[in-house]
Scaffold this active site. Structure first.
Site, PDB file in Angstrom:
ATOM      1  N   ASN A 100      -9.259  -3.901  -1.014  1.00 25.27           N
ATOM      2  CA  ASN A 100      -9.849  -5.129  -0.336  1.00 25.27           C
ATOM      3  C   ASN A 100     -11.186  -4.574   0.617  1.00 25.27           C
ATOM      4  OD1 ASN A 100      -8.029  -4.229   1.461  1.00 25.27           O
ATOM      5  ND2 ASN A 100      -7.873  -6.298   2.349  1.00 25.27           N
ATOM      6  N   GLU A 138       0.461  -1.016   7.531  1.00 28.12           N
ATOM      7  CA  GLU A 138      -0.143  -2.126   7.854  1.00 28.12           C
ATOM      8  C   GLU A 138      -0.185  -2.989   6.513  1.00 28.12           C
ATOM      9  OE1 GLU A 138      -2.200  -4.991   7.609  1.00 28.12           O
ATOM     10  OE2 GLU A 138      -4.080  -3.789   7.533  1.00 28.12           O
ATOM     11  N   CYS A 177      -6.915  -8.824   5.539  1.00 29.97           N
ATOM     12  CA  CYS A 177      -5.657  -8.828   6.132  1.00 29.97           C
ATOM     13  C   CYS A 177      -5.690  -9.717   7.254  1.00 29.97           C
ATOM     14  CB  CYS A 177      -5.089  -7.586   6.249  1.00 29.97           C
ATOM     15  SG  CYS A 177      -5.949  -6.462   7.124  1.00 29.97           S
ATOM     16  N   GLU A 203      -3.251   2.036  14.507  1.00 27.60           N
ATOM     17  CA  GLU A 203      -4.479   2.823  14.146  1.00 27.60           C
ATOM     18  C   GLU A 203      -5.598   2.620  14.961  1.00 27.60           C
ATOM     19  OE1 GLU A 203      -4.898   1.310   9.598  1.00 27.60           O
ATOM     20  OE2 GLU A 203      -4.666   3.608   9.348  1.00 27.60           O
TER      21      GLU A 203
HETATM   22  P1  NDP Z   1      -0.349  -3.128  -3.093  1.00 28.64           P
HETATM   23  O1  NDP Z   1       0.724  -2.941  -2.054  1.00 28.64           O
HETATM   24  O2  NDP Z   1       0.363  -2.804  -4.495  1.00 28.64           O
HETATM   25  O3  NDP Z   1      -1.255  -1.820  -3.190  1.00 28.64           O
HETATM   26  C1  NDP Z   1      -1.821  -1.013  -2.126  1.00 28.64           C
HETATM   27  C2  NDP Z   1      -1.909   0.376  -2.469  1.00 28.64           C
HETATM   28  O4  NDP Z   1      -0.428   0.995  -2.515  1.00 28.64           O
HETATM   29  C3  NDP Z   1      -2.391   0.688  -3.627  1.00 28.64           C
HETATM   30  O5  NDP Z   1      -3.159   1.988  -3.390  1.00 28.64           O
HETATM   31  C4  NDP Z   1      -1.275   1.053  -4.873  1.00 28.64           C
HETATM   32  O6  NDP Z   1      -1.640   1.724  -5.713  1.00 28.64           O
HETATM   33  C5  NDP Z   1      -0.344   1.504  -3.762  1.00 28.64           C
HETATM   34  N1  NDP Z   1       1.028   1.510  -4.504  1.00 28.64           N
HETATM   35  C6  NDP Z   1       1.611   0.584  -5.055  1.00 28.64           C
HETATM   36  N2  NDP Z   1       2.827   0.816  -5.365  1.00 28.64           N
HETATM   37  C7  NDP Z   1       3.301   2.144  -4.948  1.00 28.64           C
HETATM   38  C8  NDP Z   1       4.369   2.939  -4.648  1.00 28.64           C
HETATM   39  N3  NDP Z   1       5.342   2.600  -5.511  1.00 28.64           N
HETATM   40  N4  NDP Z   1       4.310   4.083  -4.017  1.00 28.64           N
HETATM   41  C9  NDP Z   1       2.996   4.322  -3.256  1.00 28.64           C
HETATM   42  N5  NDP Z   1       2.022   3.647  -3.470  1.00 28.64           N
HETATM   43  C10 NDP Z   1       2.031   2.685  -4.149  1.00 28.64           C
HETATM   44  O7  NDP Z   1      -1.111  -4.304  -2.978  1.00 28.64           O
HETATM   45  P2  NDP Z   1      -1.824  -5.119  -4.042  1.00 28.64           P
HETATM   46  O8  NDP Z   1      -2.924  -4.788  -4.330  1.00 28.64           O
HETATM   47  O9  NDP Z   1      -1.010  -5.463  -5.293  1.00 28.64           O
HETATM   48  O10 NDP Z   1      -1.790  -6.277  -3.188  1.00 28.64           O
HETATM   49  C11 NDP Z   1      -0.573  -7.087  -2.973  1.00 28.64           C
HETATM   50  C12 NDP Z   1      -0.771  -8.167  -1.872  1.00 28.64           C
HETATM   51  O11 NDP Z   1      -0.779  -7.310  -0.516  1.00 28.64           O
HETATM   52  C13 NDP Z   1      -2.007  -8.865  -1.704  1.00 28.64           C
HETATM   53  O12 NDP Z   1      -2.103  -9.973  -2.405  1.00 28.64           O
HETATM   54  C14 NDP Z   1      -2.187  -8.922  -0.277  1.00 28.64           C
HETATM   55  O13 NDP Z   1      -1.263 -10.176   0.155  1.00 28.64           O
HETATM   56  C15 NDP Z   1      -1.589  -8.008   0.461  1.00 28.64           C
HETATM   57  N6  NDP Z   1      -2.568  -6.842   0.559  1.00 28.64           N
HETATM   58  C16 NDP Z   1      -2.779  -6.643   2.143  1.00 28.64           C
HETATM   59  C17 NDP Z   1      -4.030  -5.567   2.165  1.00 28.64           C
HETATM   60  C18 NDP Z   1      -3.883  -5.319   3.636  1.00 28.64           C
HETATM   61  O14 NDP Z   1      -5.061  -5.130   4.292  1.00 28.64           O
HETATM   62  N7  NDP Z   1      -2.872  -5.143   4.481  1.00 28.64           N
HETATM   63  C19 NDP Z   1      -4.804  -5.354   1.589  1.00 28.64           C
HETATM   64  C20 NDP Z   1      -4.317  -5.500  -0.029  1.00 28.64           C
HETATM   65  C21 NDP Z   1      -3.279  -6.386  -0.265  1.00 28.64           C
HETATM   66  P3  NDP Z   1      -2.279   1.064  -7.168  1.00 28.64           P
HETATM   67  O15 NDP Z   1      -2.682  -0.321  -6.891  1.00 28.64           O
HETATM   68  O16 NDP Z   1      -3.378   2.207  -7.575  1.00 28.64           O
HETATM   69  O17 NDP Z   1      -1.161   1.028  -8.368  1.00 28.64           O
END
Ligand code: NDP
Length: 474
Positions: free
Chosen positions: A147, A245, A279, A455
């Site tokens: 994001n 986070e 977020c 952070e």
């Molecule tokens: P994820 O938690 O799936 O993705 C965030 C990161 O974690 C990506 O780089 C992803 O890799 C990685 N990841 C996923 N699975 C693993 C794993 N098993 N081990 C290590 N790293 C991993 O978030 P999503 O993009 O699916 O979003 C889901 C929800 O999370 C959103 O709808 C929102 O509610 C929230 N969100 C919160 C954010 C924030 O700023 N805190 C930002 C984005 C989302 P990859 O995608 O490359 O597989």
């Protein structure tokens, strides 16, 4: 584009690639290597090799390098921002804000370099004296979402590097290219090879090997709650430090003494920034009785004026969502809110909207129930949900009625009201008459399900170093 490991830009060991889609058109806009465990091993080894020379540089040299990175990032902001808009969807002006924000983060860390200092414990009559060294942890890992990829990468890179650590960073497969461009610019600024490594690929194939790697001493993660829980569990097995986070469901409390039109306008702009995919976006607007009608009336008028379109079109106020997955979850949430009895007013569809993109009409949802199960969860999209509260005590109860606790804001002209509400809000950061502002000078992170650790601010010193005491008898 290629991964950045040691001194090189590389394909993955498997040779496979991931296609990146432009969310505004739904068609391919680039490719990155699909990394795996061997690529992670290679990157961690590069970071290990780079660690001692980097850690033993004077702090001022590391700070100086980060200044140079910031300078070059500013110079190349337009190019990086265009990549970001193309893969992520946000309007170009927001992408530029983000890249400039990343440069400011590097300047903050560069300026803070001298704060990473060791201490001295004197006058210990029976023990002599102590030197308390502040030492970097070693190789750190960072996993980031799609994001705000450039800004979030900068938070993690700046903090890890200025304290003398080296880093392996995994961007999201949904928006990895602007982060690779950022890394390339940093390398050109003079960053030694191996100090920052960027491995692209999925969470399963790159994220998991990174979080379980025995040589990685810390993982800093931003993303979803379920992934955060998984990371904390795996990282515990190798005694890693973890900073999480995990998103938010921020309340914005609007008190009865404010100008409802001005605050409603601010709420609209804040909530629609990055198409609501932030977020700390104000996801629940909790408005006191006396100003509720005027507040909602303004939003009803404005929602039809929101211009939605390709982020590269300067007239677009909001771009598409990042993926079909996000769009369907947002549309589902709006549909469920309507089913619960809230009034839903959708924005306008322009004739020119590309048909294949992941566009999602903004929705104004009024008369929401403060106990709504849908509003307990994070809605990551352009949904302006308004809840009516009888008074400020009820507003606090509604605000805290979620498992999240990242940010919150209070809008009032009365400082005593602001202080009382700020005290009662369960959040890592409370804003007064503003929201979503995150200067790197202040610590950022959540309570409850929003995660743990901080952070920015001065938290980076504690977060990325450990103290070693040498006690010398006299
Ligand atoms: P994820 O938690 O799936 O993705 C965030 C990161 O974690 C990506 O780089 C992803 O890799 C990685 N990841 C996923 N699975 C693993 C794993 N098993 N081990 C290590 N790293 C991993 O978030 P999503 O993009 O699916 O979003 C889901 C929800 O999370 C959103 O709808 C929102 O509610 C929230 N969100 C919160 C954010 C924030 O700023 N805190 C930002 C984005 C989302 P990859 O995608 O490359 O597989």
């Amino acid at each position: 584009m290629q991964m950045m490991i040691a001194d090189q830009f590389l394909e993955s060991v498997s040779g496979e690639r991931i296609q990146i889609n432009n969310p505004a058109t739904g068609t391919a806009c680039g490719e990155v290597p699909a990394g795996g465990g061997e690529d992670v091993d290679f990157a961690v080894q590069a970071a290990l090799d780079a660690f001692t020379p980097w850690a033993t540089l004077p702090n001022s040299r590391r700070g100086g390098l980060l200044y140079r990175c910031a300078e070059l990032i500013r110079r190349e902001a337009d190019r990086i921002a265009l990549i970001l808009t193309t893969e992520q969807g946000k309007p170009l002006r927001e992408a530029k804000d983000e890249v400039y924000g990343a440069a400011a983060v590097f300047e903050y860390y560069a300026g803070s370099a001298s704060l990473v200092s060791s201490g001295y414990a004197d006058r210990l009559p029976r023990y002599g004296y102590g030197i308390v060294q502040r030492r970097p942890l070693g190789v750190c890992g960072a996993i980031i979402p799609w994001n705000m990829p450039v800004l979030i990468a900068a938070w993690k890179i700046g903090a890890a590097l200025v304290t003398g650590n080296t880093l392996v960073l995994k961007p999201s497969s949904k928006a990895p290219m602007a982060v690779l461009a950022l890394g390339e610019v940093m390398k050109r600024s003079g960053l030694p090879g191996g100090v920052l490594n960027i491995v692209t690929g999925s969470g399963n194939l790159v994220g998991d090997p990174l979080i379980s790697h025995p040589e990685v001493k810390k993982i800093s993660f931003t993303g979803g709650m379920e992934t955060g829980r998984h990371i904390a569990g795996v990282a515990a097995r190798t005694m890693k430090r973890v900073t999480l986070e995990l998103g938010g469901n921020d309340p914005m409390i609007v008190c009865s003494d404010v100008d409802p039109v001005a605050v409603a306008e601010a709420a609209l702009l804040l909530r629609l920034y990055n198409c609501g995919q932030i977020c700390t976006s104000p996801k629940r607007l909790i408005v006191e009785d006396e100003v509720y009608e005027a507040f909602v009336t303004h939003l009803k008028r404005r929602i039809s004026e929101v211009v939605i379109g390709d982020g590269t079109d300067p007239s677009s106020m909001i771009g598409p969502l990042n993926s079909e997955e996000v769009r369907s979850s947002v549309e589902h949430a709006v549909w469920r809110l309507g089913d619960e009895g809230a009034e839903v007013i959708m924005g306008r569809i322009p004739d020119t909207l590309p048909r294949k993109g992941f566009f999602c009409l903004p929705a104004l949802v009024t008369g929401c129930d403060g106990d709504s199960p849908v509003l307990q969860e994070e809605i990551f999209g352009p949904v302006i949900a308004v809840i009516n509260a009888g008074d400020s005590d009820e507003a606090i109860d509604i605000a805290n009625n979620t498992r999240y606790g990242l940010g919150a804001s209070v809008w009032t002209q009365k400082i005593e009201v602001a202080e009382r509400l700020a005290e009662g809000l369960e959040a890592g950061i409370v804003w007064v008459n503003q929201h979503m502002k995150l200067p790197p000078e202040v610590p950022f992170g959540g309570v409850k399900g929003s995660g743990s650790g901080r952070e920015n601010g001065l938290a980076f010193i504690e977060g990325y170093t450990e103290e070693k005491t040498i006690l010398i008898s006299r």
